[in-house]
Enzyme design. Sequence first.
Site, PDB file in Angstrom:
ATOM      1  N   LYS A  52       0.913  -1.272   0.054  1.00 33.00           N
ATOM      2  CA  LYS A  52      -0.134   0.111  -0.060  1.00 33.00           C
ATOM      3  C   LYS A  52       0.937   1.166  -0.033  1.00 33.00           C
ATOM      4  O   LYS A  52       0.639   2.202  -0.860  1.00 33.00           O
ATOM      5  CB  LYS A  52      -0.649  -0.011   1.140  1.00 33.00           C
ATOM      6  N   GLN A  96      -4.795  -1.506   9.599  1.00 38.36           N
ATOM      7  CA  GLN A  96      -4.628  -2.893   8.949  1.00 38.36           C
ATOM      8  C   GLN A  96      -5.210  -3.678   9.872  1.00 38.36           C
ATOM      9  O   GLN A  96      -4.909  -3.950  11.200  1.00 38.36           O
ATOM     10  CB  GLN A  96      -3.398  -3.259   8.672  1.00 38.36           C
ATOM     11  N   ASP A 119     -11.126   2.987   4.131  1.00 34.13           N
ATOM     12  CA  ASP A 119     -11.366   1.393   4.225  1.00 34.13           C
ATOM     13  C   ASP A 119     -12.951   1.288   4.040  1.00 34.13           C
ATOM     14  O   ASP A 119     -13.417   0.302   3.858  1.00 34.13           O
ATOM     15  CB  ASP A 119     -11.034   0.743   5.476  1.00 34.13           C
TER      16      ASP A 119
HETATM   17  N1  L34 Z   1      -7.764  -2.458   7.552  1.00 32.61           N
HETATM   18  N2  L34 Z   1      -7.287  -4.431   6.661  1.00 32.61           N
HETATM   19  C1  L34 Z   1      -7.743  -3.176   6.475  1.00 32.61           C
HETATM   20  N3  L34 Z   1      -7.982  -3.088   5.138  1.00 32.61           N
HETATM   21  C2  L34 Z   1      -7.875  -3.854   4.000  1.00 32.61           C
HETATM   22  O1  L34 Z   1      -8.293  -3.540   2.851  1.00 32.61           O
HETATM   23  C3  L34 Z   1      -7.188  -5.067   4.439  1.00 32.61           C
HETATM   24  N4  L34 Z   1      -7.158  -6.032   3.403  1.00 32.61           N
HETATM   25  C4  L34 Z   1      -7.253  -7.666   4.049  1.00 32.61           C
HETATM   26  C5  L34 Z   1      -6.491  -7.927   5.176  1.00 32.61           C
HETATM   27  N5  L34 Z   1      -6.887  -6.757   6.390  1.00 32.61           N
HETATM   28  C6  L34 Z   1      -7.020  -5.438   5.780  1.00 32.61           C
HETATM   29  C7  L34 Z   1      -6.013  -6.010   2.667  1.00 32.61           C
HETATM   30  O2  L34 Z   1      -5.398  -5.038   2.279  1.00 32.61           O
HETATM   31  C8  L34 Z   1      -6.711  -8.384   2.796  1.00 32.61           C
HETATM   32  N6  L34 Z   1      -5.773  -7.333   2.119  1.00 32.61           N
HETATM   33  C9  L34 Z   1      -4.975  -7.537   0.865  1.00 32.61           C
HETATM   34  C10 L34 Z   1      -4.338  -6.754   0.438  1.00 32.61           C
HETATM   35  C11 L34 Z   1      -3.336  -7.034  -0.897  1.00 32.61           C
HETATM   36  C12 L34 Z   1      -3.313  -8.037  -0.968  1.00 32.61           C
HETATM   37  C13 L34 Z   1      -3.918  -9.171  -0.643  1.00 32.61           C
HETATM   38  C14 L34 Z   1      -4.976  -9.058   0.570  1.00 32.61           C
HETATM   39  C15 L34 Z   1      -2.266  -8.468  -2.307  1.00 32.61           C
HETATM   40  O3  L34 Z   1      -1.646  -7.581  -2.702  1.00 32.61           O
HETATM   41  N7  L34 Z   1      -2.418  -9.846  -2.470  1.00 32.61           N
HETATM   42  C16 L34 Z   1      -1.276 -10.065  -3.527  1.00 32.61           C
HETATM   43  C17 L34 Z   1      -0.462 -11.179  -3.031  1.00 32.61           C
HETATM   44  C18 L34 Z   1       0.338 -10.658  -2.004  1.00 32.61           C
HETATM   45  C19 L34 Z   1       1.352 -11.683  -1.276  1.00 32.61           C
HETATM   46  O4  L34 Z   1       2.472 -12.076  -1.896  1.00 32.61           O
HETATM   47  O5  L34 Z   1       0.914 -12.209  -0.211  1.00 32.61           O
HETATM   48  C20 L34 Z   1      -2.202 -10.887  -4.687  1.00 32.61           C
HETATM   49  O6  L34 Z   1      -1.566 -11.023  -5.848  1.00 32.61           O
HETATM   50  O7  L34 Z   1      -3.250 -11.447  -4.394  1.00 32.61           O
END
Ligand code: L34
Length: 292
Positions: A52, A96, A119
């Site tokens: 982020k 988060q 959020d």
């Molecule tokens: N307050 N908490 C708050 N806001 C959010 O919007 C989140 N979330 C969830 C968990 N807690 C939170 C996220 O940001 C899940 N989440 C999130 C964000 C990004 C990715 C996955 C979950 C992401 O970038 N995933 C990548 C892989 C990353 C890795 O290597 O682990 C993908 O390609 O899916």
Amino acid sequence: MKILDGKKTSNQIKEEIKAEVSAMKARGERVPHLAAVLVGNDGASLTYVGSKVRSCEYVGFDSTLIRLEEDITEQALLEKIEALNADSSLDGYIVQLPLPKHIDEEKILLAIDPKKDVDGFHPANFGRMALELDAFIPATPFGIMQLLERYEVPTSGKHCVVVGRSHIVGRPISILMSQKGPAGNATVTVAHSRTENLAALTRQADIVVMALGIPEYLTADMVKEGAAIIDVGITRVPDENHPKGYVIKGDVAYEEVAQKSSFITPVPGGVGPMTIAMLLKNTLLARQWNQA
Ligand code: L34
């Protein structure tokens, strides 16, 4: 079968936001400023928050990462929230999740100023979203709506089965997809852990949104030929053969389900990157709404 490429689409959205920021700068306006609060050292949370902050830098936003100790008291965190609410240099911020067990998540989310709640987790934003008023829409469901819209996945009149009723994904996406407008007008069923005969239900779905958190739960026998599949699951499964010590798995048995589907999101590279792009979008909206 068409892949709903969240990586590519999130990059497109970031380019759109970046251009908007350049225009703001050219007009002599202050650029959006996002803060992210991270309590503790959870590996996945560190990855997501890091991504982020880097994305903020990429599009030209100001960003602040606030790291707090795992053992911070609820009171001390609430004081931090009050300080962020009062900080006029900030357009929006996030806390988060998940938070350590000794902290009441609900209490923290209620303390966030809804005007800075990018959020979209505060009841004021959730209520406004449900009533189709201007609101910050939670980034993950917002990202799913963008994928459906930009890839022109048919939703109007279609039966969508959402599996999972979390406040962050399942519940809001079920509301959004039943509303009027792009990626909307669907007939939505919300299934959850008490649902009887889930497979009979998902087999009727034109669109399945999996937001359960159980790796590879949705198998090919559970989906209709030609269904569109949205996989919100993102579980780190230990794997010693992998340099990182884990592999990321979605809630969908991808290889077999992909063969039956019309559209499908991969994991990684699907909904995850879209979540980050839509957080940026909400921060831009916060900048625009709060100065009006
Ligand atoms: N307050 N908490 C708050 N806001 C959010 O919007 C989140 N979330 C969830 C968990 N807690 C939170 C996220 O940001 C899940 N989440 C999130 C964000 C990004 C990715 C996955 C979950 C992401 O970038 N995933 C990548 C892989 C990353 C890795 O290597 O682990 C993908 O390609 O899916």
